[in-house]
Design an enzyme around this catalytic site. Sequence first.
Site, PDB file in Angstrom:
ATOM      1  N   SER A 475      14.429 -22.330 -33.258  1.00  0.00           N
ATOM      2  CA  SER A 475      15.476 -21.829 -33.074  1.00  0.00           C
ATOM      3  C   SER A 475      15.191 -20.368 -33.704  1.00  0.00           C
ATOM      4  O   SER A 475      15.504 -19.800 -32.637  1.00  0.00           O
ATOM      5  CB  SER A 475      15.068 -22.393 -35.243  1.00  0.00           C
ATOM      6  OG  SER A 475      16.583 -22.554 -35.893  1.00  0.00           O
ATOM      7  N   ASP A 486      15.863 -11.811 -21.797  1.00  0.00           N
ATOM      8  CA  ASP A 486      17.033 -11.757 -20.974  1.00  0.00           C
ATOM      9  C   ASP A 486      17.757 -10.216 -20.727  1.00  0.00           C
ATOM     10  O   ASP A 486      17.883 -10.021 -19.389  1.00  0.00           O
ATOM     11  CB  ASP A 486      18.507 -12.794 -21.307  1.00  0.00           C
ATOM     12  CG  ASP A 486      18.311 -14.177 -21.549  1.00  0.00           C
ATOM     13  OD1 ASP A 486      17.077 -14.117 -21.198  1.00  0.00           O
ATOM     14  OD2 ASP A 486      18.772 -14.718 -21.851  1.00  0.00           O
ATOM     15  N   LYS A 500      14.286 -26.102 -29.730  1.00  0.00           N
ATOM     16  CA  LYS A 500      14.967 -26.107 -30.882  1.00  0.00           C
ATOM     17  C   LYS A 500      16.526 -25.447 -31.051  1.00  0.00           C
ATOM     18  O   LYS A 500      16.290 -24.694 -31.418  1.00  0.00           O
ATOM     19  CB  LYS A 500      14.424 -26.850 -32.336  1.00  0.00           C
ATOM     20  CG  LYS A 500      16.179 -26.983 -32.887  1.00  0.00           C
ATOM     21  CD  LYS A 500      15.198 -27.712 -34.676  1.00  0.00           C
ATOM     22  CE  LYS A 500      16.988 -27.526 -35.494  1.00  0.00           C
ATOM     23  NZ  LYS A 500      17.839 -26.386 -35.804  1.00  0.00           N
TER      24      LYS A 500
END
Length: 692
Positions: A475, A486, A500
Amino acid sequence: MNFKTLYKSPVALMLYGVCLCTTVNGQVVQVESAPFTFEPMPKHSAIAITVTTAIANYHYKKVKIDDSLSTRIFDNYLSKLDKAHAVLLASDVKEFEKYRFQMDDALVSGDLSGAFKLFGVYATRMNERAEYALATLKTAQNLSSTDVYDFSREELPWFNSLKEEDQYWNKRIRYELISLKAVNNDEKKAYQTLTRRYEKLKKGLDILKSENAFEVFMNAFTETVDPHSTYFSPKASTEFNMQMNKSLEGIGITFSFQDELPVIISVVKGGPVDKSGKIAVNDRILAIAQGENGEFEDAVGLTQDEVVQRTRGAKGSIVRLRILPAGAALVSKPKEVTIVRDKIILEDQKVKSEVKSVKQGNSTKKIGIISIPNFYFDAAAFNKGDKDYASTTADVRKALKAFETQGVEGVMVDLRNNGGGSLKEAVELTGLFINYGPVVQVRNANGKIQVESDKDSLVVYGGPLTILINRLSASASEIFSAALQDYGRAVIIGEQSYGKGTVQTVYPVGQLTGQNDPSLGSLKFTMAKFYRVNGASTQHRGVTPDISFPSKYESLNIGESALKNVLPYDEIAQARFSPVVGLKGVNELKQHHQERMNASQEFKFLVEDIQKVKESNAKKTTVLDLNKFALEQQKQQADELARLNKRRKLQGLQPVAALGDQTKSAVDYVQDESLQITAELISKSAGKSASK
């Protein structure tokens, strides 16, 4: 290895009249057993309609309440009742087929009579099994045979006859006797313990109520839609809220049931279990005892409420657990762990930091380690205007500022076992390491996308950065690590994360109906989904590290991909963001990492551990011979002890005389190797800066 036991099952025998007959050792035995019947309460109809409407209209997944959904609910309901195919008869299941395409109608209309009939049949059948077991245990059983017991019947058909079912259950009872006798070498006590187990099962069946039937059926529905959507009965709702508030005195674990045994799914940082160092995630609880001298009670057969009641207690009181370590074969001798209950100290769950000097070649690098057990945020204090409210970001900022004065050259953030927490904190924490820009995209059930961003240009730390994750990082941990990956801001090390990428909300059913009635329970359902700034979802796939370790969780069915009916991986448009100058030399870091692992004895132990778990899980049967079982157990214990002491010798630790005498190893090989990667990253970053 699967351990299919059914004592916790909420319910079991078709109606053959009040007087039922079965056989024990070839002799006909009279078993008195009245059929179980359950009738829906008036409120159940209203709850079912309300929950169904909410799921259909507001769940992230566009749910159509039709025959296609009905057949999946039907199959899931049968699985929840008799996953191991060890109680129902094929004739029962054939009779149930008339309800296959009526589950959707029952939810929409509120007519739950069919679902309750199924529950009653199963409860009656289960009661027959308890009666059979108690009758069987009155006579001596053959514990030295060539008969083979199958641990898992999940993929096998239901029994065609009572005789066939009795043959299986006779083997099962003998296996349980052998397992119990192997623990304390007392056959009489094994019979007594197993008799109490089935007496308890029978009593548990006798006190089943309509509320039990309703909760099981409603969750067969919600979990068919997605595994994180759940209906909580009033009692379960209260328990859920207490866990979320973390206001309990206990031992500091959360658990779920796997193959009818309580399995530890998380250990609260700083709690009694964590401090003991003797229990880990995915360990199985076999038995629980109170005080220093209390008798062990089998965990098999306990409900979730009962396990909570037996592990929770007043500060300073003692609970003893009989534990089977994660991945250990069932023939392994369980270890006994004594835990002193305590108030869970929130301070122990906060950010921890330290500085380590890491030698690599002819140089030594100072690396700051920041360990984050969860993403916490004291909303109440924040809303009151308290400037010192508890916050992960605030604590990490303090640690980074302290590192400046300590000459730290690089930072590693350790997110292992971090199950997530506050989305706000995940976004703000990311902002400490980037100039500004989007951190995560959130798409709701209507398809609307909201971008959560770091809006200031302040960078608290801009140097070499690594992030360590494992399969239990979920999460908010995935949001943070994915964003920095990224942006090209950090090298991600470890294992594929949990996966998740969904958001749940909890509503009291009374609120959904416009009433303020807590007796209606509550509904948790998925209402949004997370996406990375590059447009990829963290759902199902999680975050893939740039540099990987073999995962000890690989064979333990942990992670979103191990669950049924999960929302799929997908992608949306990339957010507008500007990556930092790309990290270079990651392939070289990966190559050197692999070379070090290949030369490391600790790495070889890790690979062996993973292989042993795979072999253990692959074993589905055992011969019902007490002597062979005991010899196999002794050999396995001797092998494990020898291997443990070999590892301790390499770590400079003293040998132990028996398994269970040791606490957690002082050596964290994964962290140590990750620090080597971080040190090399520092060197590359320094070289890059010097060349500019």
